[in-house]
Design an enzyme around this catalytic site. Structure first.
Site, PDB file in Angstrom:
ATOM      1  N   ASP A  69      -5.122  -7.790  -3.550  1.00  0.00           N
ATOM      2  CA  ASP A  69      -5.454  -7.604  -2.132  1.00  0.00           C
ATOM      3  C   ASP A  69      -6.731  -8.332  -1.731  1.00  0.00           C
ATOM      4  O   ASP A  69      -6.760  -9.556  -1.647  1.00  0.00           O
ATOM      5  CB  ASP A  69      -5.511  -6.123  -1.805  1.00  0.00           C
ATOM      6  CG  ASP A  69      -5.486  -5.846  -0.300  1.00  0.00           C
ATOM      7  OD1 ASP A  69      -5.522  -6.820   0.481  1.00  0.00           O
ATOM      8  OD2 ASP A  69      -5.434  -4.676   0.102  1.00  0.00           O
TER       9      ASP A  69
ATOM     10  N   HIS B 271       0.835  -1.210   0.000  1.00  0.00           N
ATOM     11  CA  HIS B 271       0.000   0.000   0.000  1.00  0.00           C
ATOM     12  C   HIS B 271       0.871   1.262   0.000  1.00  0.00           C
ATOM     13  O   HIS B 271       0.884   1.992  -0.973  1.00  0.00           O
ATOM     14  CB  HIS B 271      -0.997   0.020   1.157  1.00  0.00           C
ATOM     15  CG  HIS B 271      -1.948  -1.117   1.153  1.00  0.00           C
ATOM     16  ND1 HIS B 271      -2.769  -1.397   0.085  1.00  0.00           N
ATOM     17  CD2 HIS B 271      -2.207  -2.088   2.081  1.00  0.00           C
ATOM     18  CE1 HIS B 271      -3.493  -2.464   0.340  1.00  0.00           C
ATOM     19  NE2 HIS B 271      -3.161  -2.913   1.548  1.00  0.00           N
TER      20      HIS B 271
END
Length: 475
Positions: free
Chosen positions: A344, A293
């Protein structure tokens, strides 16, 4: 092993036509161009071949949340409570079924390799299974059966988070199955998992998995690797992350980093530094490390990640879904970091959508087009992802590289008229026709070779698996 012929391909030097890809021992033996027609014994593919595409960051069990979390609004933190509910319903056998269906969905979408950020280790309440790695072995068995390349990122998760003043919080009831309790216990379990892979130990008898499908790599060494992950500096402290790196100095290591502003504030309150600063202090940054991220960074942190040649995994569809924000992708790349992409939470399984998200989200933030070149985008979707997962020899259509590639229909209503190098910006997962992993033709004309399953078959498997989990989480 076969030789494949494809009308067009994107090679390291650019687009080429009349391409023959010879495979030997799971690797590309040679690539020749200008072959106007295939040889009689070639496997003929139709479309444009791209190097294998990678999800560098996946949570398989999050797939059960797709289309079920959009009522009531909320934030990342409220979404997390829904995630905990689903996680409580999984057991090794049900996890295998869900992961097998998800990994099949990934193959149909064009993913050849996945990095599974695995922290769902034990029974609800934290008691280990008879084999403490039962859940990880379920993921490995699922990947082997369908033929996707997997790096299992075995995750340490030791505390329930941090309070706003930096005090460590105890594990919640939902988090107890994520944790080994102590760092030493995590090391013991991780070493046992390494031995299981090295020795090809059979999985425990208390659950059963199907055998590997014919034509798919059948040994862990061919397609499975083990890495490690520190869940975040909320779930363990920086000293423990350093101990992980010291204990296993040659393994790839991933961690969620600066996904949320609250995370940064809490870590700074606890340890006096923000997450990237701490990781740099403890010499964790570098080519074997991937920051997942990295959305909320300072300019200084961007420079630190770049100077250390760290990897950064953006997950655009998840960061968009969870309202996390848009990270400084082009700045990280310019600073020297290696930028890769992950699916993800698997709210979307489409590598081309992740590519577009990387470019288009920055356009919205900056007001400028062309934040990345088409070549940079493909590198992030492919070779950079392979390297972040410990497969530094993947992601190019060149002699010596892993024989992983994807064929895209370049005459669909979405892709017709486009240039080969720009296909990732216009294609979708629906345009993928064929997928080859380690030289095995694992998707043939939109059919998963393992079990001869179409997209509709995989959809039914997903629906069945998720319905059982939803029912289990509600009971």
């Amino acid at each position: 092993m076969p030789t494949f012929w494809v009308p067009r391909a994107v090679l390291p030097g650019g687009a080429a036509s009349g391409v023959r890809i010879e495979v030997s021992g799971g690797r590309i033996g040679s690539v020749t161009t200008g072959a106007e027609s295939p040889h009689p014994d070639d496997v003929v593919l139709r479309g444009t071949a791209l190097p294998g595409l990678v999800s560098a960051h996946s949570h398989a069990f999050h797939r059960a949340l797709r289309g079920r979390t959009h009522d009531g609004g909320g934030t990342f933190w409220t979404w997390r409570e829904r995630m905990y509910e689903v996680s409580a319903a999984l057991e090794p056998a049900s996890y295998f079924k869900l992961a097998r269906a998800l990994f099949s969905e990934m193959l149909l979408a064009g993913y050849t390799t996945v990095g599974e950020f695995h922290y769902l280790h034990h029974r609800p309440g934290g008691r280990p299974y008879d084999d403490p790695n039962a859940m990880g072995l379920a993921l490995i068995a699922a990947a082997r059966e369908v033929g996707i390349r997997l790096t299992l990122l075995d995750t340490a998760y030791l505390r329930g988070g941090l309070s706003d003043d930096g005090a460590p919080l105890p594990l919640s009831a939902e988090q107890e199955r994520f944790s080994d309790g102590t760092f030493e216990a995590w090391v013991v379990r991780h070493r046992a998992l390494r031995l299981a892979l090295d020795d090809m130990v059979e999985v425990s008898d208390d659950y059963a998995f199907a055998d590997s499908a014919p034509g798919v790599a059948s040994t862990a060494g061919d397609s499975i690797r083990l890495g490690m992950a520190a869940h975040s500096l909320r779930a363990l402290d920086a000293l423990t992350a350093y101990a992980m790196r010291t204990e296993f100095p040659h393994e790839v290591m991933h961690a969620h980093v600066s996904e949320q502003p609250l995370e940064n504030r809490q870590v700074e309150a606890a340890e006096g530094r923000r997450p990237v600063d701490l990781l740099d202090d403890f010499e964790i940054l570098g080519p074997l490390f991937t920051a997942v991220h990295a959305t909320h960074l300072t300019d200084r942190e961007v420079r630190m990640l770049g100077a250390s040649r760290s990897n950064v995994s953006f997950c655009p569809t998840t960061e968009r879904d969870l309202a996390d924000g848009v990270g400084p992708g082009s700045a990280l790349l310019a600073a020297g970091a290696s930028l890769c992409l992950g699916s993800d939470q698997n709210a979307v399984v489409d590598p081309f959508e992740e590519v577009r998200g990387l470019e288009l989200d920055e356009r919205l933030v900056t007001g400028q087009r062309g934040r990345f070149t088409p070549a940079e985008l493909l590198h992030s979707a492919s070779a950079a992802g392979y390297a972040s997962l410990g497969w530094s020899d993947g992601g190019t259509l060149a002699a010596g590289s892993l024989a992983d590639f994807v064929v895209v229909d370049d005459s669909s209503v979405r892709t017709a008229g486009g240039e080969s190098l720009q296909l990732p910006l216009v294609a979708t997962s629906a345009d993928v026709t064929d997928v080859v992993v380690a030289g095995s033709h694992v998707v043939r004309d939109r059919v998963v070779a393992a079990g001869s399953r179409t997209a509709s078959d995989v959809g039914r498997e997903l629906a069945s698996s998720i319905a059982a989990l939803v029912e289990g989480s509600a009971s």
